[in-house]
Design a protein around this motif. Sequence first.
Motif, PDB file in Angstrom:
ATOM      1  N   GLU A 191       0.844  -1.191   0.000  1.00 55.84           N
ATOM      2  CA  GLU A 191       0.000   0.000   0.000  1.00 55.84           C
ATOM      3  C   GLU A 191       0.881   1.242   0.000  1.00 55.84           C
ATOM      4  O   GLU A 191       1.843   1.333   0.758  1.00 55.84           O
ATOM      5  N   PHE A 192       0.522   2.197  -0.848  1.00 56.66           N
ATOM      6  CA  PHE A 192       1.289   3.431  -1.006  1.00 56.66           C
ATOM      7  C   PHE A 192       0.306   4.590  -0.976  1.00 56.66           C
ATOM      8  O   PHE A 192      -0.636   4.624  -1.772  1.00 56.66           O
ATOM      9  N   ASP A 193       0.495   5.538  -0.065  1.00 56.85           N
ATOM     10  CA  ASP A 193      -0.343   6.733   0.022  1.00 56.85           C
ATOM     11  C   ASP A 193       0.542   7.951   0.201  1.00 56.85           C
ATOM     12  O   ASP A 193       1.350   8.007   1.147  1.00 56.85           O
ATOM     13  N   LEU A 194       0.381   8.904  -0.685  1.00 57.80           N
ATOM     14  CA  LEU A 194       1.162  10.141  -0.631  1.00 57.80           C
ATOM     15  C   LEU A 194       0.250  11.326  -0.901  1.00 57.80           C
ATOM     16  O   LEU A 194      -0.524  11.318  -1.853  1.00 57.80           O
ATOM     17  N   GLU A 195       0.343  12.323  -0.042  1.00 58.49           N
ATOM     18  CA  GLU A 195      -0.332  13.596  -0.259  1.00 58.49           C
ATOM     19  C   GLU A 195       0.741  14.669  -0.335  1.00 58.49           C
ATOM     20  O   GLU A 195       1.593  14.759   0.545  1.00 58.49           O
ATOM     21  N   VAL A 196       0.681  15.472  -1.397  1.00 64.29           N
ATOM     22  CA  VAL A 196       1.667  16.526  -1.596  1.00 64.29           C
ATOM     23  C   VAL A 196       0.942  17.838  -1.867  1.00 64.29           C
ATOM     24  O   VAL A 196       0.013  17.884  -2.666  1.00 64.29           O
ATOM     25  N   GLU A 197       1.379  18.893  -1.186  1.00 68.96           N
ATOM     26  CA  GLU A 197       0.915  20.238  -1.519  1.00 68.96           C
ATOM     27  C   GLU A 197       2.094  20.945  -2.171  1.00 68.96           C
ATOM     28  O   GLU A 197       3.112  21.198  -1.530  1.00 68.96           O
ATOM     29  N   PHE A 198       1.947  21.205  -3.463  1.00 71.73           N
ATOM     30  CA  PHE A 198       3.028  21.839  -4.198  1.00 71.73           C
ATOM     31  C   PHE A 198       3.138  23.311  -3.827  1.00 71.73           C
ATOM     32  O   PHE A 198       2.245  23.891  -3.199  1.00 71.73           O
ATOM     33  N   SER A 199       4.235  23.923  -4.221  1.00 72.72           N
ATOM     34  CA  SER A 199       4.540  25.301  -3.828  1.00 72.72           C
ATOM     35  C   SER A 199       3.474  26.301  -4.259  1.00 72.72           C
ATOM     36  O   SER A 199       3.300  27.325  -3.623  1.00 72.72           O
ATOM     37  N   ASP A 200       2.747  25.982  -5.332  1.00 71.83           N
ATOM     38  CA  ASP A 200       1.697  26.900  -5.786  1.00 71.83           C
ATOM     39  C   ASP A 200       0.362  26.659  -5.086  1.00 71.83           C
ATOM     40  O   ASP A 200      -0.645  27.276  -5.430  1.00 71.83           O
ATOM     41  N   GLY A 201       0.334  25.737  -4.106  1.00 70.66           N
ATOM     42  CA  GLY A 201      -0.884  25.466  -3.356  1.00 70.66           C
ATOM     43  C   GLY A 201      -1.708  24.315  -3.906  1.00 70.66           C
ATOM     44  O   GLY A 201      -2.724  23.944  -3.332  1.00 70.66           O
ATOM     45  N   ASP A 202      -1.295  23.729  -5.026  1.00 67.73           N
ATOM     46  CA  ASP A 202      -2.016  22.606  -5.639  1.00 67.73           C
ATOM     47  C   ASP A 202      -1.809  21.338  -4.805  1.00 67.73           C
ATOM     48  O   ASP A 202      -0.682  20.916  -4.583  1.00 67.73           O
ATOM     49  N   ASP A 203      -2.902  20.741  -4.329  1.00 69.03           N
ATOM     50  CA  ASP A 203      -2.849  19.499  -3.559  1.00 69.03           C
ATOM     51  C   ASP A 203      -3.072  18.314  -4.484  1.00 69.03           C
ATOM     52  O   ASP A 203      -4.012  18.334  -5.295  1.00 69.03           O
ATOM     53  N   GLN A 204      -2.243  17.276  -4.339  1.00 63.04           N
ATOM     54  CA  GLN A 204      -2.421  16.067  -5.121  1.00 63.04           C
ATOM     55  C   GLN A 204      -2.231  14.858  -4.216  1.00 63.04           C
ATOM     56  O   GLN A 204      -1.422  14.880  -3.296  1.00 63.04           O
ATOM     57  N   GLU A 205      -2.991  13.800  -4.518  1.00 70.60           N
ATOM     58  CA  GLU A 205      -2.880  12.539  -3.781  1.00 70.60           C
ATOM     59  C   GLU A 205      -2.494  11.443  -4.760  1.00 70.60           C
ATOM     60  O   GLU A 205      -2.996  11.399  -5.872  1.00 70.60           O
ATOM     61  N   PHE A 206      -1.607  10.565  -4.300  1.00 69.58           N
ATOM     62  CA  PHE A 206      -1.141   9.447  -5.099  1.00 69.58           C
ATOM     63  C   PHE A 206      -1.296   8.184  -4.252  1.00 69.58           C
ATOM     64  O   PHE A 206      -0.708   8.103  -3.181  1.00 69.58           O
ATOM     65  N   SER A 207      -2.086   7.234  -4.730  1.00 71.90           N
ATOM     66  CA  SER A 207      -2.321   5.995  -3.982  1.00 71.90           C
ATOM     67  C   SER A 207      -2.183   4.806  -4.907  1.00 71.90           C
ATOM     68  O   SER A 207      -2.494   4.871  -6.098  1.00 71.90           O
ATOM     69  N   ASP A 208      -1.726   3.690  -4.323  1.00 71.14           N
ATOM     70  CA  ASP A 208      -1.620   2.447  -5.072  1.00 71.14           C
ATOM     71  C   ASP A 208      -1.707   1.290  -4.087  1.00 71.14           C
ATOM     72  O   ASP A 208      -1.221   1.385  -2.970  1.00 71.14           O
ATOM     73  N   ARG A 209      -2.355   0.218  -4.505  1.00 74.51           N
ATOM     74  CA  ARG A 209      -2.455  -1.018  -3.726  1.00 74.51           C
ATOM     75  C   ARG A 209      -1.995  -2.154  -4.597  1.00 74.51           C
ATOM     76  O   ARG A 209      -2.338  -2.233  -5.769  1.00 74.51           O
ATOM     77  N   LYS A 210      -1.249  -3.089  -4.021  1.00 77.44           N
ATOM     78  CA  LYS A 210      -0.793  -4.251  -4.775  1.00 77.44           C
ATOM     79  C   LYS A 210      -1.326  -5.513  -4.124  1.00 77.44           C
ATOM     80  O   LYS A 210      -1.557  -5.592  -2.980  1.00 77.44           O
TER      81      LYS A 210
END
Length: 145
Positions: A126-145
Amino acid sequence: MKTKKYSIIGSTLLTTALLLGACGDKEEVSDAPSNSDMQNEFGFQSFDLDIDTANQKDAIDASFDMDVSETEAEYENKLASKKLTGDEAYAELEPIFKDLALTKDMSKEEVIEKVSKAFGVEDYTEFDLEVEFSDGDDQEFSDRK
């Protein structure tokens, strides 16, 4: 009698205030460069990662957050028996973040591949990542194997 009572109450309040003031946030980074320098180097202002493996739940847990008044960092790598906070966590995470060079235009697959390699856990469940980039854009990246 009243003077002694006020003296005791005043001393108690002062002692309490001093004790609470001395208790700092253990996750706070005191030796970090300026926020703008970090945002330029890392490309993000917030990073929250959780990776599970087949043998270890929460094998990697890394969080980094900078705002106007403070920067906080935590890093736990159960595979390497590391649990760091504050300046120690930042010292461990800084070179990883610099090498990542994440951008908001990267594909989900590319981000997951780069981050899992950087943290040494390519065989995850299981992989879960939340990133808020410098311009304020929030992105989530998830993966399950």
